[in-house]
Design an enzyme around this catalytic site. Sequence first.
Site, PDB file in Angstrom:
ATOM      1  N   TYR A 155       6.625   1.697  -3.398  1.00  0.00           N
ATOM      2  CA  TYR A 155       6.612   3.059  -2.418  1.00  0.00           C
ATOM      3  C   TYR A 155       7.491   4.312  -3.018  1.00  0.00           C
ATOM      4  O   TYR A 155       7.463   5.281  -3.043  1.00  0.00           O
ATOM      5  CB  TYR A 155       6.626   2.752  -1.055  1.00  0.00           C
ATOM      6  CG  TYR A 155       6.302   4.030   0.064  1.00  0.00           C
ATOM      7  CD1 TYR A 155       5.145   4.316   0.243  1.00  0.00           C
ATOM      8  CD2 TYR A 155       7.547   4.814   0.598  1.00  0.00           C
ATOM      9  CE1 TYR A 155       4.889   5.303   1.342  1.00  0.00           C
ATOM     10  CE2 TYR A 155       7.116   5.644   1.576  1.00  0.00           C
ATOM     11  CZ  TYR A 155       6.112   6.088   1.966  1.00  0.00           C
ATOM     12  OH  TYR A 155       5.827   7.136   2.652  1.00  0.00           O
ATOM     13  N   LYS A 159       6.809   7.673  -4.618  1.00  0.00           N
ATOM     14  CA  LYS A 159       7.450   9.039  -3.847  1.00  0.00           C
ATOM     15  C   LYS A 159       8.244   9.663  -4.805  1.00  0.00           C
ATOM     16  O   LYS A 159       8.358  10.837  -4.556  1.00  0.00           O
ATOM     17  CB  LYS A 159       7.840   8.325  -2.564  1.00  0.00           C
ATOM     18  CG  LYS A 159       6.769   8.079  -1.578  1.00  0.00           C
ATOM     19  CD  LYS A 159       5.631   9.000  -1.217  1.00  0.00           C
ATOM     20  CE  LYS A 159       4.792   9.035  -0.033  1.00  0.00           C
ATOM     21  NZ  LYS A 159       3.759   9.707   0.071  1.00  0.00           N
TER      22      LYS A 159
HETATM   23  N1  LIG Z   1       4.946   8.500   8.943  1.00  0.00           N
HETATM   24  C1  LIG Z   1       6.173   8.697   8.196  1.00  0.00           C
HETATM   25  O1  LIG Z   1       7.196   8.355   8.615  1.00  0.00           O
HETATM   26  C2  LIG Z   1       6.256   9.212   6.781  1.00  0.00           C
HETATM   27  C3  LIG Z   1       7.254   9.553   6.255  1.00  0.00           C
HETATM   28  C4  LIG Z   1       7.253   9.831   4.987  1.00  0.00           C
HETATM   29  C5  LIG Z   1       6.217   9.972   4.300  1.00  0.00           C
HETATM   30  N2  LIG Z   1       5.084   9.812   4.960  1.00  0.00           N
HETATM   31  C6  LIG Z   1       3.834   9.902   4.222  1.00  0.00           C
HETATM   32  O2  LIG Z   1       2.963  10.866   4.841  1.00  0.00           O
HETATM   33  C7  LIG Z   1       1.668  10.593   4.527  1.00  0.00           C
HETATM   34  C8  LIG Z   1       0.817  10.343   5.614  1.00  0.00           C
HETATM   35  O3  LIG Z   1       1.310   9.398   6.262  1.00  0.00           O
HETATM   36  P1  LIG Z   1       0.855   9.073   7.724  1.00  0.00           P
HETATM   37  O4  LIG Z   1       2.120   8.647   8.512  1.00  0.00           O
HETATM   38  O5  LIG Z   1       0.152  10.131   8.406  1.00  0.00           O
HETATM   39  O6  LIG Z   1       0.046   7.750   7.543  1.00  0.00           O
HETATM   40  P2  LIG Z   1      -1.517   7.180   8.190  1.00  0.00           P
HETATM   41  O7  LIG Z   1      -1.495   5.828   7.681  1.00  0.00           O
HETATM   42  O8  LIG Z   1      -1.279   7.628   9.756  1.00  0.00           O
HETATM   43  O9  LIG Z   1      -2.398   8.254   7.606  1.00  0.00           O
HETATM   44  C9  LIG Z   1      -2.668   8.012   5.954  1.00  0.00           C
HETATM   45  C10 LIG Z   1      -4.030   8.460   5.925  1.00  0.00           C
HETATM   46  O10 LIG Z   1      -4.428   8.265   4.713  1.00  0.00           O
HETATM   47  C11 LIG Z   1      -5.717   7.847   4.412  1.00  0.00           C
HETATM   48  N3  LIG Z   1      -5.833   7.060   3.130  1.00  0.00           N
HETATM   49  C12 LIG Z   1      -5.329   5.745   2.792  1.00  0.00           C
HETATM   50  N4  LIG Z   1      -5.462   5.583   1.533  1.00  0.00           N
HETATM   51  C13 LIG Z   1      -6.379   6.450   1.052  1.00  0.00           C
HETATM   52  C14 LIG Z   1      -7.218   6.754  -0.109  1.00  0.00           C
HETATM   53  N5  LIG Z   1      -7.003   5.992  -1.046  1.00  0.00           N
HETATM   54  N6  LIG Z   1      -7.963   7.905  -0.291  1.00  0.00           N
HETATM   55  C15 LIG Z   1      -7.769   8.712   0.743  1.00  0.00           C
HETATM   56  N7  LIG Z   1      -7.380   8.507   1.996  1.00  0.00           N
HETATM   57  C16 LIG Z   1      -6.410   7.546   2.154  1.00  0.00           C
HETATM   58  C17 LIG Z   1      -5.923   6.544   5.527  1.00  0.00           C
HETATM   59  O11 LIG Z   1      -7.179   6.295   5.688  1.00  0.00           O
HETATM   60  C18 LIG Z   1      -5.203   7.586   6.690  1.00  0.00           C
HETATM   61  O12 LIG Z   1      -6.145   8.323   7.320  1.00  0.00           O
HETATM   62  C19 LIG Z   1       1.548   9.370   3.422  1.00  0.00           C
HETATM   63  O13 LIG Z   1       1.540   9.886   2.059  1.00  0.00           O
HETATM   64  C20 LIG Z   1       2.935   9.014   3.801  1.00  0.00           C
HETATM   65  O14 LIG Z   1       3.564   8.142   2.579  1.00  0.00           O
HETATM   66  C21 LIG Z   1       4.821   9.307   6.132  1.00  0.00           C
END
Ligand SMILES: NC(=O)c1ccc[n+]([C@@H]2O[C@H](COP(=O)([O-])OP(=O)(O)OC[C@H]3O[C@@H](n4cnc5c(N)ncnc54)[C@H](O)[C@@H]3O)[C@@H](O)[C@H]2O)c1
Length: 247
Positions: A155, A159
């Site tokens: 990851y 990133k």
């Molecule tokens: N939540 C956090 O603390 C956090 C922190 C830093 C970065 N992020 C990043 O933010 C983004 C969103 O994260 P989140 O927390 O909302 O996660 P989440 O798991 O709630 O949502 C992620 C969404 O992506 C979809 N997804 C997964 N694989 C996929 C694919 N191959 N094609 C299309 N859709 C796909 C899932 O079905 C889901 O709806 C991600 O890139 C994550 O790495 C999140």
Amino acid sequence: MGLLNGRTAVITGGAQGLGYAVAEAFVREGANVVLGDLNAKGVVTAAENLGVGPRAYGLPCDVTKEDNVDELISAAKDRFGSVDVMVNNAGITRDATMRKMTSDEFDQVITVHLKGCWLGTRAASRVMREQDTGGSIINVSSISGKVGMIGQTNYSAAKAGIVGLTKAAAKEVGFARVRVNAIQPGLIRTPMTDGMREDVMAAKLAEVPMGRAGEPSEVASVVLFLASDMSSYVTGTVLEIAGGRHI
Ligand SMILES: NC(=O)c1ccc[n+]([C@@H]2O[C@H](COP(=O)([O-])OP(=O)(O)OC[C@H]3O[C@@H](n4cnc5c(N)ncnc54)[C@H](O)[C@@H]3O)[C@@H](O)[C@H]2O)c1
């Protein structure tokens, strides 16, 4: 007059979490939104739940598949006439220390985040560079791409890669008024973090100067800034949304 009145935004991973929060902020500011997500049922429901009728459209999309991503962009262009904003947000985690992580888990995370982001940036910029008005692409990195995290060699690598991709793309398409920026959220309350063990969550919170996790809406407002003309001279940058964590 909303900040995105009449503009069309595509958001991957829009069925829940940060992607959905971004969609909420965008429709509030007048945008049409097209959500793409692996969760075929969830993405249609999410679009309906936005409550703006035909201004929101959800369709199944796997960001690792070139034809799926191209179709997502085409669907937005055909339906609304332009693609003005692209948010490459879809993501997964497959955490494990290197001792236990399989090469398949490494590949999955790199493919969804890094290749998915590249496919989305390429497909969106292809349309945006032909528009007089250009466009804005926002790539979702993570604070884990700024500092390495134990259990996240896959990851953190993906990133950090997104930052390089964002800067290189910004240089390639800046002449056509297409801006490309990245965000690095810290610990945000979404379904991705809901499953975290309580002691792990507490240890992470102890590293946050602001002393709390962030809310999806606090990420969405920064994405809105980057999507709108409020950031018209901003490209190739990385904005941290982490309550001061790892500064
Ligand atoms: N939540 C956090 O603390 C956090 C922190 C830093 C970065 N992020 C990043 O933010 C983004 C969103 O994260 P989140 O927390 O909302 O996660 P989440 O798991 O709630 O949502 C992620 C969404 O992506 C979809 N997804 C997964 N694989 C996929 C694919 N191959 N094609 C299309 N859709 C796909 C899932 O079905 C889901 O709806 C991600 O890139 C994550 O790495 C999140």
